[in-house]
Design a protein around this motif. Sequence first.
Motif, PDB file in Angstrom:
ATOM      1  N   ASP B   5       0.869  -1.177   0.000  1.00  0.00           N
ATOM      2  CA  ASP B   5       0.000   0.000   0.000  1.00  0.00           C
ATOM      3  C   ASP B   5       0.908   1.230   0.000  1.00  0.00           C
ATOM      4  N   ILE B   6       0.769   2.043  -1.058  1.00  0.00           N
ATOM      5  CA  ILE B   6       1.662   3.190  -1.219  1.00  0.00           C
ATOM      6  C   ILE B   6       1.476   4.232  -0.105  1.00  0.00           C
ATOM      7  N   THR B   7       0.244   4.195   0.500  1.00  0.00           N
ATOM      8  CA  THR B   7      -0.017   5.171   1.569  1.00  0.00           C
ATOM      9  C   THR B   7       0.585   4.729   2.903  1.00  0.00           C
ATOM     10  N   ASP B   8       1.004   3.486   2.944  1.00  0.00           N
ATOM     11  CA  ASP B   8       1.607   2.982   4.178  1.00  0.00           C
ATOM     12  C   ASP B   8       3.054   3.489   4.270  1.00  0.00           C
ATOM     13  N   PRO B   9       3.383   4.229   5.335  1.00  0.00           N
ATOM     14  CA  PRO B   9       4.748   4.779   5.427  1.00  0.00           C
ATOM     15  C   PRO B   9       5.831   3.695   5.496  1.00  0.00           C
ATOM     16  N   LEU B  10       5.408   2.493   5.873  1.00  0.00           N
ATOM     17  CA  LEU B  10       6.408   1.418   5.987  1.00  0.00           C
ATOM     18  C   LEU B  10       6.521   0.572   4.714  1.00  0.00           C
ATOM     19  N   SER B  11       5.760   0.974   3.683  1.00  0.00           N
ATOM     20  CA  SER B  11       5.715   0.109   2.497  1.00  0.00           C
ATOM     21  C   SER B  11       7.083  -0.049   1.838  1.00  0.00           C
ATOM     22  N   PHE B  12       7.863   1.035   1.868  1.00  0.00           N
ATOM     23  CA  PHE B  12       9.190   0.937   1.246  1.00  0.00           C
ATOM     24  C   PHE B  12      10.057  -0.078   2.001  1.00  0.00           C
ATOM     25  N   LEU B  13      10.005   0.017   3.334  1.00  0.00           N
ATOM     26  CA  LEU B  13      10.805  -0.921   4.158  1.00  0.00           C
ATOM     27  C   LEU B  13      10.333  -2.362   3.948  1.00  0.00           C
ATOM     28  N   LYS B  14       9.004  -2.521   3.827  1.00  0.00           N
ATOM     29  CA  LYS B  14       8.452  -3.874   3.597  1.00  0.00           C
ATOM     30  C   LYS B  14       8.979  -4.439   2.287  1.00  0.00           C
ATOM     31  N   GLU B  15       8.948  -3.569   1.263  1.00  0.00           N
ATOM     32  CA  GLU B  15       9.407  -4.045  -0.044  1.00  0.00           C
ATOM     33  C   GLU B  15      10.893  -4.380   0.004  1.00  0.00           C
TER      34      GLU B  15
END
Lengths: 428, 110
Positions: B5-15
């Motif tokens: 979810d692009i709105t999730d601030p942690l999405s980059f870290l998850k990816e």
Amino acid sequence: MSGIKQNPGLYKIVVTHYVVAAFCFLILSVMMLFSVKAFTGHYFHPQILAITHMAALGWGTMIILGASYQLIPVVLETELYSEKLAWMSFALFMPGLTALVYSFWVFVPGIHMQSGAILLLLAVLLFTINVYLTAKKKKQETIQEDFIFSACICLCLTAALGAALVFNFTLLIFPQDQLHFLKLHAHMGLIGWFLLMLIGVSSKLVPMFLVSSYQNTKLLTYSYYLIIGALLYFLVDSYLFGLSLRTYLIFTIGAAGITCYFIFIVKCLRSRLRKHIDLPMMNSFMSFILLKIATLTVPFIIYFHLKNNPVTIRFSMIYGEFMLMGWITALILGQTFKTLPFIVWVKHYEHLTGKFKTPMPAELFAENLLKAQTVSYLIFCLTFMPGCYLLFLPLIYIGIAMLMVTAMLYLSNIFTVLFHKTVTYGKL
Amino acid sequence: MASFDITDPLSFLKEQMMETLRLVIDPELHINIIDLGLVYGIDIDAEKKLVNVEMTLSSSYCPMGESIISAVKNCIEGHYDDYAAAVDLVWEPVWSYDNISDEGKRLLGM
């Protein structure tokens, strides 16, 4: 949760069984070298009896027991009930095997042979109790569980009848002659123990190693009931009436059961995810072909027996050789290098994997040794079995020499895996 | 399969963690667990510094299951110093061949 719960105790039990079995295989090949002429005669011969029991117990059963302690918890999806029971079984099995094989070899049917038989019976009873109590912890029943547990019961019955036959040498328990019961003892062992056990375990492992999408167990259910039905029918009918025309029917039922298993394997093979078939699996598939050949000799045994033609003895010898030295041996020679490297790999790398680049389990054994072992074993099959059929001694000698080479290569590769030193190729 | 979810601030870290998990190789198939489609998702608790990996195995009796799970934990903790990792092993949805990525299929020779 699932998976191998590796602990040092279980590791020692499993590895001890593998190493002892590998030495027994080498000793077996040496015993065969000293008994070349015996392979051209009747199977009820002291050296053939010693060799058969070394092959069936020291080699085949020993490695199956060892692998079972590792694999039965995987197949039954629960932990092994008791390591202590496993050690006790091993402690009884070893002196039992030594005493029995030695006393067959020198053929002194006295106290040593009798104690050997009793010790072996106790050993397999403890193994069966361990398997039963392991399976009891599990709620869901599978066809594999039926195969495995029936196999264990047959192993106990085989050992019990074997012990009775040993006592019969001196106490004359049975009214009929020894050979009458020998075929019941042999089939309870070959079909009841080996076939059921190996189908039970391989029907879980083969799809897993091939990563096959075929999940249907209907064929295995048919296979189980047909084989069990044929075995029970054979034991009762053959005990009461000996071999007759009905034996063809029994053979057809049993062969249909084995065919169902083969179709299952072919379906797994066709739906496999992993296209590349490695050398250990190639060995395993070779074993299925050898089982097929062994099965095809049975109608000839029955036919010549009913005609009172002594050629039946030669076919019986070939049948036993294809079963023990063909099918079972080829399967062990292949599956050892699917199972043992994993067991050793888990011990060395489970805590490192994900942190460091590590070797894969298949890199723990020497590929070249396995290739050479496969070639030498193939030459053994192509020379020894025809040599025994044609009663041609030079072919038998070549075959046994090749078996000795196979055994030495196998043993060296086992030690290559066991003495593996932990290595990492840098941080991930 | 994992989604972001692009709105999730942690999405980059998850990816990023998902990419890191490509380092975990299935010992039998020699293919990473992401291309095999074994990882269903990653949950990060930024405050507690806890990573929860939701994943499955190709079969419930996979003998290498323990090793793969241990590798996943080691991999996350080894690359993200402050984080502790846990694995939530699930059997729903059941893993199937459709989970394998195109790259995974290519590596398997399918």
